[in-house]
Design a protein around this motif. Structure first.
Motif, PDB file in Angstrom:
ATOM      1  N   SER A 274     -41.279   2.948 -50.233  1.00  0.00           N
ATOM      2  CA  SER A 274     -40.237   1.935 -50.405  1.00  0.00           C
ATOM      3  C   SER A 274     -40.643   0.656 -49.697  1.00  0.00           C
ATOM      4  O   SER A 274     -40.310  -0.436 -50.123  1.00  0.00           O
ATOM      5  N   LEU A 275     -41.374   0.807 -48.605  1.00  0.00           N
ATOM      6  CA  LEU A 275     -41.896  -0.363 -47.903  1.00  0.00           C
ATOM      7  C   LEU A 275     -43.334  -0.083 -47.515  1.00  0.00           C
ATOM      8  O   LEU A 275     -43.634   0.964 -46.938  1.00  0.00           O
ATOM      9  N   ALA A 299     -45.149  -2.704 -57.872  1.00  0.00           N
ATOM     10  CA  ALA A 299     -43.884  -2.345 -57.250  1.00  0.00           C
ATOM     11  C   ALA A 299     -42.761  -2.498 -58.262  1.00  0.00           C
ATOM     12  O   ALA A 299     -42.794  -3.366 -59.130  1.00  0.00           O
ATOM     13  N   GLY A 300     -41.779  -1.628 -58.128  1.00  0.00           N
ATOM     14  CA  GLY A 300     -40.601  -1.696 -58.987  1.00  0.00           C
ATOM     15  C   GLY A 300     -39.390  -1.327 -58.158  1.00  0.00           C
ATOM     16  O   GLY A 300     -39.497  -1.137 -56.939  1.00  0.00           O
ATOM     17  N   GLY A 301     -38.245  -1.201 -58.810  1.00  0.00           N
ATOM     18  CA  GLY A 301     -37.037  -0.826 -58.073  1.00  0.00           C
ATOM     19  C   GLY A 301     -36.795  -1.796 -56.941  1.00  0.00           C
ATOM     20  O   GLY A 301     -36.799  -3.012 -57.133  1.00  0.00           O
ATOM     21  N   ARG A 302     -36.614  -1.245 -55.744  1.00  0.00           N
ATOM     22  CA  ARG A 302     -36.421  -2.114 -54.579  1.00  0.00           C
ATOM     23  C   ARG A 302     -37.614  -2.051 -53.635  1.00  0.00           C
ATOM     24  O   ARG A 302     -37.502  -2.305 -52.434  1.00  0.00           O
ATOM     25  N   GLN A 303     -38.761  -1.684 -54.181  1.00  0.00           N
ATOM     26  CA  GLN A 303     -39.960  -1.573 -53.338  1.00  0.00           C
ATOM     27  C   GLN A 303     -40.356  -2.917 -52.744  1.00  0.00           C
ATOM     28  O   GLN A 303     -40.135  -3.972 -53.343  1.00  0.00           O
ATOM     29  N   HIS A 304     -40.963  -2.823 -51.595  1.00  0.00           N
ATOM     30  CA  HIS A 304     -41.426  -4.015 -50.884  1.00  0.00           C
ATOM     31  C   HIS A 304     -42.868  -3.746 -50.466  1.00  0.00           C
ATOM     32  O   HIS A 304     -43.137  -2.753 -49.807  1.00  0.00           O
ATOM     33  N   LEU A 328     -44.906  -7.014 -60.246  1.00  0.00           N
ATOM     34  CA  LEU A 328     -43.615  -6.751 -59.617  1.00  0.00           C
ATOM     35  C   LEU A 328     -42.525  -6.652 -60.669  1.00  0.00           C
ATOM     36  O   LEU A 328     -42.329  -7.568 -61.466  1.00  0.00           O
ATOM     37  N   ASP A 329     -41.844  -5.526 -60.639  1.00  0.00           N
ATOM     38  CA  ASP A 329     -40.786  -5.249 -61.614  1.00  0.00           C
ATOM     39  C   ASP A 329     -39.477  -5.015 -60.850  1.00  0.00           C
ATOM     40  O   ASP A 329     -39.462  -4.958 -59.616  1.00  0.00           O
ATOM     41  N   GLY A 330     -38.400  -4.835 -61.577  1.00  0.00           N
ATOM     42  CA  GLY A 330     -37.116  -4.507 -60.955  1.00  0.00           C
ATOM     43  C   GLY A 330     -36.695  -5.574 -59.968  1.00  0.00           C
ATOM     44  O   GLY A 330     -36.760  -6.767 -60.233  1.00  0.00           O
ATOM     45  N   ARG A 331     -36.256  -5.110 -58.795  1.00  0.00           N
ATOM     46  CA  ARG A 331     -35.873  -6.056 -57.732  1.00  0.00           C
ATOM     47  C   ARG A 331     -36.900  -6.023 -56.604  1.00  0.00           C
ATOM     48  O   ARG A 331     -36.575  -6.237 -55.440  1.00  0.00           O
ATOM     49  N   ARG A 440     -47.519   4.504 -63.185  1.00  0.00           N
ATOM     50  CA  ARG A 440     -46.423   3.709 -62.624  1.00  0.00           C
ATOM     51  C   ARG A 440     -46.070   2.499 -63.481  1.00  0.00           C
ATOM     52  O   ARG A 440     -45.235   1.695 -63.103  1.00  0.00           O
ATOM     53  N   LEU A 441     -46.702   2.368 -64.644  1.00  0.00           N
ATOM     54  CA  LEU A 441     -46.327   1.271 -65.545  1.00  0.00           C
ATOM     55  C   LEU A 441     -44.987   1.601 -66.210  1.00  0.00           C
ATOM     56  O   LEU A 441     -44.641   2.753 -66.380  1.00  0.00           O
TER      57      LEU A 441
END
Lengths: 451, 258
Positions: A274-275, A299-304, A328-331, A440-441
């Motif tokens: 996630s981070l 990264a996707g979702g809320r990944q940082h 970078l996808d999602g948020r 992960r695509l």
């Protein structure tokens, strides 16, 4: 009127984690490897003092502006998992052992050397691939000089230096070419805090390939520290793959010291957690060094995911090439900070850095900052950074040839990603990385079709 | 045989600017139609609208392709049903090999028709034959799509794709622009080789030059978003000798005559 400054929640989490570390130290320290040797004990205590002084990095630290560790990582740092968590170890990701890679594998589970998952083949005389923890118990003095080199280290590296328990020790003496790769794999099985320490020492005119690989779906907090010392004309290809589960937190430093004429080709592929924060530094301690640092993050979702790199052209005639790509996808949020320092007198330095980011969603964010600091006058330095979206002309071209919209997006995303892997010389490793990225695509693509 | 394409009163705009202002055109199987006109007359817009480019908003009119409504279909559906656009500016796509694009495009169309997909061996045999006809070196298919291709190679690559896909309707947008005379002849031969009774072509071109080699059955002159003259191949020669100026002068009269 109450004028007391209220402590921010993130600061409180950081302070509490620092207090936990300091409180745990007296009980943990005697059991740490190497404490029987005064040099190592001193080194650990100095590192703890450095960490006590700085605490967990917060957004107030310039180097951690976008990645405030104090909240997220500090909260889970050194929390003793409850009984339920301890009882439910995650299944080990055996696919992460990369059986078809050949060569030598040193495996760790929850930070501890796992001989049953390791496999070291026959080695040329003098080559050591073993547990650093065991080596610290046996002959700590021999490792002291290397472990004491804290150039480029962050507060988190200091924390590792105090608490390190195990990791990999790789020593390649002079004039040895290791044809087979060395796979260092760290598997997370339980909710735990692990602080792997890896030491890589490569002798004059020697050559080797190393993979530092993190995997597992457990909510692990990893704070890794890797140091590589390249003697004259050594040639090292190194790849760090962070492919942990979505609940993991990962902080890692890779610090390279290069003697004259040495070549370091480093790749950082960061896909999970996630981070994730990666500090990569290379210092040219001799003339005519070459360093290439490539990176790819998805990264996707809320990944940082955050990469901070620094290359020190401390001596003349050095060449560095740096090329990072992020998708970078999602948020999600991607951070890249590439710093190049050309020291006074480091004439004929040649440095080149690019960072490219692809935003797949309107809510994703990329912060990219190249930083060139040049204190010599006869140098060649260039940098560039882009943040963009998929090209509408390319999408339409593919659709006009029968690709549906989602497939066209995936093909173009993959094309952007894979070019960052082209430089990886070891073909089976490249294939593993391509598979890990494809998985992960947003839309899976058949790899064979694209080859 | 029913027409392949029927355009009735087609109007389209980009942002708020009208580009196509009432196009009527019927294209029957076996026919080659040339669409000529000065820069900015709407030729390329017409080609792109037919291929499904979403940059343009269709504001009026209808288009039937093989008897069904075309405008509601996604670009990829149009492609799979045999509508092919050869781009004026073929797009470079770094990291996607030409051979992957060619094979995926062909197999997408084959799947759509319920035909078995070609495997790598059969596909290579097929593409090698087409490469030879287009006088293209084989290594071009292993490079990234159009990346680093010369202008001529890009145009040939478009015709190569057309030859592989064997469309029912081929729209060639300035297929000759930027080509030297040798490359022009190769491209023209590639186009002519695909002329067939069941297939139609719309050749969009600014200059008459290509039409010396690809002789059209009909020539239409587009001006300010409308077809202002239609005729046989001799109309192209007339344009070549007189330029487009007289067309613009005559445009209002032509519109009234409709």
């Amino acid at each position: 009127m109450n004028t007391a400054v209220r402590e921010r929640p993130s600061d409180r989490a950081g302070r509490e984690a620092l207090e936990r570390a300091l409180a745990a130290w007296p009980a943990i320290a005697p059991g740490l490897p190497g404490m029987h040797a005064s040099g190592i004990a001193k080194l650990r205590e100095n590192a703890l003092a450095r960490f006590r002084a700085s605490g967990f990095p917060t957004a107030r630290d310039e180097e951690w502006k976008y990645t405030d560790l104090s909240a997220l990582t500090a909260r889970s740092f050194m929390q003793v998992p409850g009984d339920v968590q301890a009882a439910t170890a995650e299944p080990l990701p055996h696919h992460a052992l990369f059986d078809d890679l050949g060569g030598h594998r040193l495996a760790f589970v929850d930070g501890r050397h796992a001989p049953e998952l390791s496999s070291i083949g026959p080695l040329p005389g003098g080559v050591r691939i073993e547990s650093l923890g065991a080596a610290l118990l046996r002959d700590p003095a021999a490792l002291e000089t290397w472990l004491a080199d804290s150039r480029g280290h962050s507060a988190m590296a200091a924390l590792n230096a105090a608490f390190m328990a195990d990791g990999a020790l790789v020593i390649v003496p002079a004039a040895v070419e290791l044809a087979e790769p060395i796979h260092l794999v760290f598997l997370g099985a339980t909710a735990s805090t692990v602080q792997p320490r890896n030491l890589i020492v490569v002798g004059e005119h020697s050559k080797c390939t190393l993979i530092e690989h993190y995997a597992g779906s457990a909510p692990t907090f990893t704070n890794a520290l890797t140091q590589a010392f390249l003697a004259r004309d050594a040639d090292v290809e190194y790849c760090k793959l962070q492919d942990e589960g979505e609940r993991a937190l990962h902080v890692g430093g890779t610090h390279v010291a290069q003697a004259q004429g040495s070549r370091f080709a480093g790749h950082s592929v960061s896909l999970g957690a996630s981070l994730a924060r990666h500090d990569v530094t290379a210092i040219f301690d001799g003339e005519r060094c070459t360093a290439t640092l490539d990176g790819l993050y998805l990264a996707g979702g809320r990944q940082h995911v955050d990469h901070h790199t620094r290359i020190d052209h401390a001596q003349p005639h050095g060449t560095s090439r740096e090329h990072f790509r992020g998708i970078l996808d999602g948020r999600s949020r991607g951070v890249f900070n590439g710093r190049i320092v050309v020291h006074p007198g480091a004439q004929q330095s040649d440095a080149w850095l690019t960072s490219r980011n692809l935003l797949l969603s309107a809510d994703a964010e990329a912060d990219t900052k190249p930083q060139l600091e040049i204190y010599a006058d006869d140098v060649k330095c260039a940098h560039g950074a882009t943040v963009g979206q998929l090209d509408e002309n390319e999408l339409f071209y593919l659709r006009s040839r029968g690709f549906d919209a989602a497939a066209a997006r995936s093909v173009l995303t993959w094309a952007f990603a894979r070019s960052a892997l082209d430089a990886i010389r070891l073909a089976p490793l490249r294939a593993h990385l391509e598979r890990a990225c494809l998985a992960r695509l947003p839309q899976a693509l058949p790899l064979a079709e694209l080859a | 045989m029913p027409p392949i394409l029927e355009i009735r009163g087609l109007e389209a705009r980009v942002d708020d600017k009208p580009i196509l202002r009432g196009i009527d055109l019927t294209v029957n199987p076996g026919e080659v139609h040339a669409i000529m006109g000065p820069n900015g007359s709407g030729k390329s817009t017409l080609a792109q609208v037919l291929a499904g480019r979403e940059t343009y908003a269709v504001t009026a009119g209808e288009v039937h392709y093989l008897g069904a409504d075309l405008l509601t279909r996604a670009p990829e559906e149009r492609a799979r049903e045999g509508l092919f656009l050869a781009f004026q500016y073929p797009v470079e796509i770094a990291g996607v090999s030409n051979v992957y694009l060619l094979k995926a495009a062909l197999n997408a169309a084959r799947r759509h028709r319920g035909e078995p997909e070609l495997d790598a061996m059969d596909f290579l045999a097929l593409v090698r034959g087409k490469l030879k006809a287009m006088e293209m070196p084989e290594d071009l298919i292993y490079r990234s799509v159009n990346e680093g291709f010369s202008g001529g190679e890009k145009k040939r690559n478009e015709i190569l794709q057309m030859a592989l896909l064997e469309p029912k309707l081929a729209i060639l947008d300035e297929a000759d622009s930027g080509l030297d005379i040798d490359a022009l002849q190769v491209v023209a031969r590639g186009i002519n080789a695909l002329r067939a009774p069941g297939r139609a072509m719309i050749v969009v071109t600014h200059y008459q030059r290509l039409l010396d080699y690809v002789v059209p059955d009909f020539v239409h002159v587009l001006s300010q978003g409308r077809i202002v003259r239609s005729g046989g191949k001799e109309l192209a020669l007339e344009l070549e000798s007189r330029g487009y100026g007289w067309i613009d002068d005559a445009a209002p009269a032509a519109v009234r005559a409709q």
